[in-house]
Motif scaffolding. Structure first.
Motif, PDB file in Angstrom:
ATOM      1  N   GLU A 196       0.798  -1.231   0.000  1.00 23.94           N
ATOM      2  CA  GLU A 196       0.000   0.000   0.000  1.00 23.94           C
ATOM      3  C   GLU A 196       0.830   1.281   0.000  1.00 23.94           C
ATOM      4  O   GLU A 196       0.281   2.388  -0.094  1.00 23.94           O
ATOM      5  CB  GLU A 196      -0.944   0.009   1.212  1.00 23.94           C
ATOM      6  CG  GLU A 196      -0.252   0.157   2.567  1.00 23.94           C
ATOM      7  CD  GLU A 196       0.129  -1.141   3.233  1.00 23.94           C
ATOM      8  OE1 GLU A 196       0.142  -1.200   4.475  1.00 23.94           O
ATOM      9  OE2 GLU A 196       0.443  -2.115   2.494  1.00 23.94           O
ATOM     10  N   ALA A 197       2.161   1.179   0.103  1.00 28.23           N
ATOM     11  CA  ALA A 197       3.012   2.369   0.172  1.00 28.23           C
ATOM     12  C   ALA A 197       2.875   3.204  -1.102  1.00 28.23           C
ATOM     13  O   ALA A 197       2.986   2.683  -2.214  1.00 28.23           O
ATOM     14  CB  ALA A 197       4.462   1.974   0.403  1.00 28.23           C
ATOM     15  N   ARG A 198       2.643   4.508  -0.925  1.00 26.42           N
ATOM     16  CA  ARG A 198       2.404   5.396  -2.063  1.00 26.42           C
ATOM     17  C   ARG A 198       3.166   6.716  -1.904  1.00 26.42           C
ATOM     18  O   ARG A 198       3.375   7.206  -0.796  1.00 26.42           O
ATOM     19  CB  ARG A 198       0.907   5.737  -2.182  1.00 26.42           C
ATOM     20  CG  ARG A 198       0.010   4.566  -2.535  1.00 26.42           C
ATOM     21  CD  ARG A 198       0.196   4.157  -3.993  1.00 26.42           C
ATOM     22  NE  ARG A 198      -0.770   3.148  -4.411  1.00 26.42           N
ATOM     23  CZ  ARG A 198      -0.613   1.824  -4.235  1.00 26.42           C
ATOM     24  NH1 ARG A 198       0.471   1.373  -3.587  1.00 26.42           N
ATOM     25  NH2 ARG A 198      -1.512   0.973  -4.664  1.00 26.42           N
TER      26      ARG A 198
ATOM     27  N   SER B 265       3.074  10.866  -2.722  1.00 21.82           N
ATOM     28  CA  SER B 265       1.970  11.815  -2.515  1.00 21.82           C
ATOM     29  C   SER B 265       1.130  12.027  -3.763  1.00 21.82           C
ATOM     30  O   SER B 265       0.006  12.522  -3.676  1.00 21.82           O
ATOM     31  CB  SER B 265       2.522  13.155  -2.021  1.00 21.82           C
ATOM     32  OG  SER B 265       3.421  13.708  -2.966  1.00 21.82           O
TER      33      SER B 265
ATOM     34  N   GLY C  58       0.061   9.565  -5.491  1.00 25.73           N
ATOM     35  CA  GLY C  58      -0.759   8.367  -5.603  1.00 25.73           C
ATOM     36  C   GLY C  58      -0.084   7.182  -6.259  1.00 25.73           C
ATOM     37  O   GLY C  58      -0.648   6.079  -6.265  1.00 25.73           O
TER      38      GLY C  58
ATOM     39  N   PRO D 218       2.529   4.032  -6.711  1.00 28.41           N
ATOM     40  CA  PRO D 218       3.109   3.116  -5.721  1.00 28.41           C
ATOM     41  C   PRO D 218       4.620   3.276  -5.580  1.00 28.41           C
ATOM     42  O   PRO D 218       5.303   3.658  -6.539  1.00 28.41           O
ATOM     43  CB  PRO D 218       2.742   1.735  -6.280  1.00 28.41           C
ATOM     44  CG  PRO D 218       2.561   1.944  -7.742  1.00 28.41           C
ATOM     45  CD  PRO D 218       1.995   3.327  -7.895  1.00 28.41           C
TER      46      PRO D 218
ATOM     47  N   THR E 266       6.758  10.551   0.283  1.00 23.42           N
ATOM     48  CA  THR E 266       5.708   9.630   0.732  1.00 23.42           C
ATOM     49  C   THR E 266       5.176  10.028   2.108  1.00 23.42           C
ATOM     50  O   THR E 266       4.315   9.343   2.653  1.00 23.42           O
ATOM     51  CB  THR E 266       6.251   8.199   0.839  1.00 23.42           C
ATOM     52  OG1 THR E 266       7.270   8.158   1.855  1.00 23.42           O
ATOM     53  CG2 THR E 266       6.827   7.717  -0.476  1.00 23.42           C
TER      54      THR E 266
ATOM     55  N   ASP F  34      -4.804  12.129   1.644  1.00 29.61           N
ATOM     56  CA  ASP F  34      -4.750  10.774   1.107  1.00 29.61           C
ATOM     57  C   ASP F  34      -3.477  10.050   1.522  1.00 29.61           C
ATOM     58  O   ASP F  34      -3.064   9.078   0.861  1.00 29.61           O
ATOM     59  CB  ASP F  34      -4.841  10.818  -0.431  1.00 29.61           C
ATOM     60  CG  ASP F  34      -6.126  11.460  -0.916  1.00 29.61           C
ATOM     61  OD1 ASP F  34      -7.182  11.154  -0.335  1.00 29.61           O
ATOM     62  OD2 ASP F  34      -6.065  12.275  -1.851  1.00 29.61           O
ATOM     63  N   TYR F  35      -2.868  10.515   2.599  1.00 26.92           N
ATOM     64  CA  TYR F  35      -1.615   9.909   3.050  1.00 26.92           C
ATOM     65  C   TYR F  35      -1.781   8.403   3.235  1.00 26.92           C
ATOM     66  O   TYR F  35      -2.659   7.941   3.962  1.00 26.92           O
ATOM     67  CB  TYR F  35      -1.160  10.557   4.357  1.00 26.92           C
ATOM     68  CG  TYR F  35       0.001   9.854   5.023  1.00 26.92           C
ATOM     69  CD1 TYR F  35       1.171   9.578   4.315  1.00 26.92           C
ATOM     70  CD2 TYR F  35      -0.089   9.449   6.354  1.00 26.92           C
ATOM     71  CE1 TYR F  35       2.231   8.922   4.924  1.00 26.92           C
ATOM     72  CE2 TYR F  35       0.965   8.795   6.967  1.00 26.92           C
ATOM     73  CZ  TYR F  35       2.123   8.536   6.254  1.00 26.92           C
ATOM     74  OH  TYR F  35       3.173   7.874   6.851  1.00 26.92           O
ATOM     75  N   TRP F  36      -0.921   7.654   2.612  1.00 23.79           N
ATOM     76  CA  TRP F  36      -1.069   6.198   2.538  1.00 23.79           C
ATOM     77  C   TRP F  36      -0.916   5.510   3.898  1.00 23.79           C
ATOM     78  O   TRP F  36      -1.509   4.461   4.134  1.00 23.79           O
ATOM     79  CB  TRP F  36      -0.016   5.628   1.577  1.00 23.79           C
ATOM     80  CG  TRP F  36       1.368   5.646   2.181  1.00 23.79           C
ATOM     81  CD1 TRP F  36       2.270   6.657   2.133  1.00 23.79           C
ATOM     82  CD2 TRP F  36       1.958   4.600   2.944  1.00 23.79           C
ATOM     83  NE1 TRP F  36       3.402   6.326   2.821  1.00 23.79           N
ATOM     84  CE2 TRP F  36       3.242   5.063   3.333  1.00 23.79           C
ATOM     85  CE3 TRP F  36       1.567   3.326   3.359  1.00 23.79           C
ATOM     86  CZ2 TRP F  36       4.119   4.291   4.101  1.00 23.79           C
ATOM     87  CZ3 TRP F  36       2.433   2.557   4.125  1.00 23.79           C
ATOM     88  CH2 TRP F  36       3.696   3.034   4.482  1.00 23.79           C
ATOM     89  N   GLY F  37      -0.103   6.074   4.802  1.00 23.08           N
ATOM     90  CA  GLY F  37       0.246   5.371   6.030  1.00 23.08           C
ATOM     91  C   GLY F  37      -0.506   5.806   7.267  1.00 23.08           C
ATOM     92  O   GLY F  37      -0.084   5.485   8.387  1.00 23.08           O
TER      93      GLY F  37
END
Length: 586
Positions: free
Chosen positions: A105-107, A109, A111, A113, A195, A216-219
């Motif tokens: 799921e790491a992205r 900013s 969007g 990967p 990220t 939308d921060y992935w973590g």
């Protein structure tokens, strides 16, 4: 973690304190609300928003807020990492290699990967063309290769147990952003895509940078991130000097300031906003080493290459009187590089394993290293007669004598020294100290010239070691490692721009650092660090001043922090603003 199998974390020694199913970092509040803004102030300016290359001067906080690494550090353990961009880490008992597996799921900013290709490119690009801080690690990497769809392995070319952890702490950039472009020539508008929880929203060169929290921060749901990155907006304002910054804080323009002067903390923070409860004064204790703050002596220049002259200059520095005059005696003195921690040397004779490590170098060690060394203590009076007589005895032993009111050597050359200072938060204290010190040296026949320069001039002169003395600050952790070679290693002694400001060349110091890096248990590591502390302290390279055993933060009342769960590192990089939050007024 000695076994070769994937794990959620890795510690320098032993096992990580937190289990695989931990809820949050122990010093974060997982229930902290999101929202609000915080405004911080920096002294100086900026002309870059790329903290990963040598070109330009970026805000120092930027890399920590906008970019992430494979592993994240817990500031409540000496040196332990937990998965961040990586979901697991694996290494063998000898730590000759380390393997990471990325989170799916790491992205970034934007969007896209985070891929193994991004990681390998980042390590290679920064290690060969990035800021010099990244190059030392890269030189110890024999190979870096993809081992699976989301995994990569680094193999090292030397025995160094810390490398497996350092490998998890390199920033990851987006390869596609720099395709066909030269990252070393990046301009102010070429902001690296990261990220992290925050993104640059706007900026005005040398005036301000505004960051906003990525919605939308992935973590945001990672246990490692719960209770962190709580502000919607972080604004960094820049000021010409510390006095103007403090006035801006009193006027409500910035949210908090750190105060390094205990006397000022006790006497200058009773202004109306404090009395009304709008400003809160918080003290944050810590258990990390004191590090070294003081006036470093450039041993590349005679007569500072003579330890007796350096000891005389240390002895003539009337710390007890200076401390009482400038801080009301409220701030204790640094007694060694690792004082205030279990890594600090004992001040008596070296014993046990510490002595065993040092004895092979006995012929090269300065007096006091094995026998025990402690800083001279003054009588607290302005004249400090006993210490000045001792200083003069040392200078006489080194071939200096007073003639017609001047201290001269055998050829009749007078001793005249310069101290180089730049504008920063400690400049008021430093210049005041030097004024008192100059009067003491005058009684010995020594002239001390205090030179004040702007940031650019200072950086150039420091890089070329164009000074006799200058103010030096070295923060040290509970798990010192490879950075010690940058601070004290002989490789940097004659290299312009190195961190080895004193120009020391010590086979004993480098051997102790090697023992630290190869130690297989905490006990052996502590012994090697205490031995290094002896070599550094008895080397008489620095005139130590205050230690900062407590952080002092004046802040707006609506800014909150987890007061009941402070990390052992106290007010460090991972504290403010990382785990603070904004609480709206009732």
């Amino acid at each position: 973690m000695a076994q070769s199998e994937p794990a959620h974390g890795i510690a320098m020694y032993g096992d990580p304190a937190l289990p695989p199913d931990f809820v949050s970092l122990p010093y974060a509040n997982p229930e902290a609300p999101k929202g609000g803004r915080v405004v911080t102030g920096n002294v100086g300016g900026f002309d870059s928003l790329n903290p990963f290359i040598l070109r330009g001067t970026p805000p120092w906080e930027l890399a920590h807020l906008t970019h992430e690494t494979l592993m994240g550090r817990s500031w409540d353990e000496a040196f332990t990492l937990y998965g961040l961009l990586a979901e697991s880490v694996e290494t063998g008992p000898d730590r000759k290699w380390v393997e990471f597996t990325l989170r799916p799921e790491a992205r970034f900013s934007d969007g896209t990967p985070v891929t193994v290709e991004d990681v390998i490119w980042s390590y290679r690009e920064l290690g060969t063309r990035g800021h010099p801080r990244y190059r030392g690690f890269w030189e110890k990497v024999a190979t870096i290769e993809q081992t699976g769809p989301r995994s990569l392995r680094l193999t090292f070319n030397e025995v160094d147990r810390e490398l497996a952890l350092l490998a998890g702490l390199r920033p990851v950039l987006q390869k596609a952003q720099w395709e066909g472009r030269d990252i070393t020539e990046a301009g102010i508008a070429d902001i690296p895509i990261g990220t992290g929880p925050y993104m640059v929203e706007s900026y005005e060169i040398n005036r301000s940078v505004v960051l906003h929290r990525n919605p939308d921060y992935w973590g945001r749901d990672l246990p490692f991130r719960r209770g962190t990155g709580n502000f919607d907006e972080i604004r960094i304002e820049f000021y010409g000097d510390d006095t103007v910054l403090k006035e801006a804080f009193k006027g409500g323009l910035i949210s908090y300031v750190r105060e390094f002067n205990a006397e000022a903390w006790a006497t200058q923070y009773d202004f109306p906003a404090v009395q009304r409860g709008e400003i809160v004064l918080s003290e944050i204790p810590h258990r990390r080493p004191s590090g070294m703050t003081g006036f470093v002596m450039n041993t590349r220049r005679a007569p500072l290459d003579d330890w007796r002259v350096r000891e005389a200059l240390i002895t003539a520095f009337n710390f007890e009187y200076i401390n009482d005059t400038l801080t009301g005696g409220r701030q204790p003195r640094i007694t060694s590089y690792f004082s205030n921690s279990e890594l600090g040397m004992d001040h008596g004779p070296a014993t046990g394993r510490v002595r065993e490590l040092l004895e092979p170098f006995a012929d090269t060690l300065l007096p006091g290293t094995l026998e025990g060394y402690a800083l001279p203590v003054g009588d607290g009076t302005a004249r400090n007669r006993v210490n000045l007589r001792r200083a003069m005895d040392l200078l006489n032993e080194a071939g200096w004598s007073v003639q017609e009111g001047r201290l001269v050597n055998a050829s009749g050359t007078a001793l005249r020294l310069n101290v180089l200072l730049q504008q920063d938060g400690l400049i008021g204290q430093a210049s005041a100290m030097m004024d008192i010190y100059a009067r003491a040296l005058e009684r010995l026949g020594i002239v001390l010239d205090v030179e004040m320069t702007d940031k650019a001039q200072y950086a150039e002169r420091e890089a070329q070691y164009d000074f006799d003395l200058t103010l030096m600050r070295r923060s040290l952790s509970l798990s010192p490692g490879n950075e010690q070679l940058f601070y004290w290693g002989s490789a940097g002694a004659d290299q312009p721009g190195s961190r080895n400001l004193m120009g020391m060349k010590s086979a004993a110091a480098e051997a102790m650092i090697a023992y630290m890096l190869q130690a297989r248990n905490r006990e052996e590591f502590i012994a090697a660090t205490r031995a290094l502390d002896r070599v550094l302290t008895a080397g008489r390279y620095v005139i130590p001043i205050h230690q900062y055993s407590v952080g002092r933060i004046a802040h707006r009342a609506e800014l909150k922090y987890p007061e009941d769960r402070l990390p052992i590192y106290g007010d460090g990089i991972g504290f403010l603003p990382e785990v603070w939050w904004h609480k709206a007024k009732d």
